[in-house]
Design a protein around this motif. Structure first.
Motif, PDB file in Angstrom:
ATOM      1  N   LEU A 127      87.354   3.324  52.681  1.00 34.65           N
ATOM      2  CA  LEU A 127      86.865   3.597  53.901  1.00 34.65           C
ATOM      3  C   LEU A 127      86.494   2.557  55.018  1.00 34.65           C
ATOM      4  O   LEU A 127      86.536   1.499  54.461  1.00 34.65           O
ATOM      5  CB  LEU A 127      85.453   4.595  53.795  1.00 34.65           C
TER       6      LEU A 127
ATOM      7  N   ILE B 140      86.970  12.004  49.426  1.00 33.31           N
ATOM      8  CA  ILE B 140      86.093  11.029  50.317  1.00 33.31           C
ATOM      9  C   ILE B 140      84.701  11.141  50.209  1.00 33.31           C
ATOM     10  O   ILE B 140      83.956   9.749  50.427  1.00 33.31           O
ATOM     11  CB  ILE B 140      86.393  11.963  51.944  1.00 33.31           C
TER      12      ILE B 140
ATOM     13  N   ILE C  85      87.840  13.148  58.032  1.00 28.04           N
ATOM     14  CA  ILE C  85      88.291  11.916  57.475  1.00 28.04           C
ATOM     15  C   ILE C  85      89.190  12.038  56.389  1.00 28.04           C
ATOM     16  O   ILE C  85      90.124  11.196  56.098  1.00 28.04           O
ATOM     17  CB  ILE C  85      87.030  11.072  56.999  1.00 28.04           C
TER      18      ILE C  85
ATOM     19  N   GLU D   7      79.891   7.615  60.074  1.00 31.33           N
ATOM     20  CA  GLU D   7      80.148   8.992  60.419  1.00 31.33           C
ATOM     21  C   GLU D   7      79.865   9.863  59.379  1.00 31.33           C
ATOM     22  O   GLU D   7      79.095  10.946  59.763  1.00 31.33           O
ATOM     23  CB  GLU D   7      81.682   9.100  60.655  1.00 31.33           C
TER      24      GLU D   7
ATOM     25  N   LYS E 266      83.041  16.909  59.489  1.00 32.87           N
ATOM     26  CA  LYS E 266      83.564  15.543  59.514  1.00 32.87           C
ATOM     27  C   LYS E 266      84.077  15.062  58.499  1.00 32.87           C
ATOM     28  O   LYS E 266      85.172  14.339  58.349  1.00 32.87           O
ATOM     29  CB  LYS E 266      82.107  14.736  59.921  1.00 32.87           C
TER      30      LYS E 266
ATOM     31  N   GLU F   5      83.616   4.649  59.178  1.00 29.56           N
ATOM     32  CA  GLU F   5      83.691   6.079  58.676  1.00 29.56           C
ATOM     33  C   GLU F   5      82.583   6.443  57.627  1.00 29.56           C
ATOM     34  O   GLU F   5      81.988   7.376  57.654  1.00 29.56           O
ATOM     35  CB  GLU F   5      84.813   6.197  57.767  1.00 29.56           C
TER      36      GLU F   5
ATOM     37  N   ARG G  85      92.751  11.936  57.707  1.00 29.64           N
ATOM     38  CA  ARG G  85      93.158  10.504  57.900  1.00 29.64           C
ATOM     39  C   ARG G  85      93.634   9.825  56.725  1.00 29.64           C
ATOM     40  O   ARG G  85      94.340   9.034  56.893  1.00 29.64           O
ATOM     41  CB  ARG G  85      92.106   9.823  58.424  1.00 29.64           C
ATOM     42  N   HIS G  86      93.012  10.081  55.593  1.00 26.69           N
ATOM     43  CA  HIS G  86      93.224   9.540  54.283  1.00 26.69           C
ATOM     44  C   HIS G  86      94.368  10.126  53.530  1.00 26.69           C
ATOM     45  O   HIS G  86      94.627   9.786  52.435  1.00 26.69           O
ATOM     46  CB  HIS G  86      91.968   8.978  53.602  1.00 26.69           C
TER      47      HIS G  86
END
Ligand SMILES: NC(=O)c1ccc[n+]([C@@H]2O[C@H](COP(=O)([O-])OP(=O)(O)OC[C@H]3O[C@@H](n4cnc5c(N)ncnc54)[C@H](OP(=O)(O)O)[C@@H]3O)[C@@H](O)[C@H]2O)c1
Length: 293
Positions: free
Chosen positions: A275, A240, A229, A282, A225, A279, A232-233
């Protein structure tokens, strides 16, 4: 680098470098001096250690570096901890008045310094007598040997007891928190600190590297997970995790445990990552240990 204010007298860098594993880094004194300067140049001015690390060897190695380059000490906030000892290899706690005073003097000698910026009781001693411990911590402050004091790994009851005996002078609780460890969420410690506006320092934010190793199901689930994420960033998964820790209103300060400055940069980068609220959840739920009802 942003600073986090723990008290009127003391602010720490928003990212702290930890030295627990230093005795395994195989750095020469010159390499350690260079590493410390690398941290300072990045604005990571708070260094964390403890008397028990490497059975006191870590404090001695850090002290050698401070002696070799005396410009370092004045540029940093130095944190150490007391209260864990070994007798013939058997680990135990001692947070009595005499032992704390003796330990602090010994740490200062090993570290080649005349004061610590922050001194922590390392673990919650079942024999803790808050009044006796508080008397020692107050004396160290009054004598100018430590600027501020706090604790580590305390639950809300012990924190509250010692803080009452200290008339509210504890400035932090250094606790474990990462996507695989929620002990202090479940104990109510994080809520206690948030309510009382006390910023925790967070150890093993990357679960000591376990999260990257793929050796167990919990770690694998969380990593999958976090990696999603991170994509995505457009940052590394470690970034993260640090951003997730710093998102919380408690204002947590992560301790980086790596021997590599490029991994310290991954934590610094997290200060620029924003974030989404979903998220955060998540990651909170990713390992399967925390339920969102
Ligand atoms: N108060 C307490 O009771 C307590 C307890 C433990 C620690 N601490 C403090 O907290 C600091 C940080 O704890 P920690 O060292 O456990 O932190 P951590 O950052 O969770 O773990 C660091 C370890 O993870 C490895 N690592 C980092 N990124 C990695 C990656 N991408 N892939 C694989 N391995 C990776 C590092 O290896 P490399 O060196 O190779 O990067 C290092 O061995 C300590 O130095 C100490 O100051 C306090």
């Amino acid at each position: 680098m942003k600073k986090v204010q723990l008290s009127e007298n003391l602010s720490l860098s928003a990212v702290v470098q930890g030295f627990w594993r230093l005795d395994g880094w195989n750095m020469t004194p010159d390499e350690l001096v260079k590493f410390m300067h690398g941290c300072i140049e990045r604005g990571v001015t708070t260094f964390d250690t403890a008397e028990i690390y490497g059975d006191t060897v870590v404090e001695s190695l850090m002290g050698e570096a401070f002696a070799k380059d005396p410009t370092i000490r004045d540029q940093i906030e130095l944190v150490s901890k007391t209260g864990i000892y070994k007798h013939d290899g058997f680990g135990y706690y001692n947070t009595t008045y005499d032992r704390i005073l003796q330990s602090c003097h010994e740490s200062l000698e090993r570290l080649h310094t005349d004061h610590l910026d922050l001194y922590l009781i390392h673990r919650e001693d079942p024999l803790l007598n808050p009044w006796d411990t508080a008397k020692a911590l107050k004396k160290l402050k009054a004598d100018g040997l430590v600027r501020e004091v706090g604790v580590s790994n305390f639950d809300p009851y012990k924190f509250d007891g010692l803080n009452k005996a200290m008339e509210g002078q504890l400035v932090t609780n250094q606790i474990e928190w990462n996507p695989l460890c929620f002990e202090h969420f479940n104990s109510g410690m994080i809520d206690y600190l948030t309510f009382n506006k006390i910023h925790p320092m967070i150890w093993s934010p990357l679960a000591g590297g376990r999260i990257f190793k793929g050796e167990d199901e919990v770690g694998k689930k969380a990593y999958a997970k976090i990696a999603e994420i991170a994509e995505r960033h457009n940052v590394e998964p470690a970034t993260i995790i640090y951003a997730w820790i710093m998102y919380h209103p408690v204002g947590a300060i992560p301790l980086v445990g790596s021997s590599k400055l490029e991994r310290l940069d991954l934590a610094i980068k997290a200060l620029d990552v924003k974030l989404e609220q979903y998220e955060w959840f998540e990651i909170y739920a990713a390992s399967g240990q925390q339920q969102i009802r």
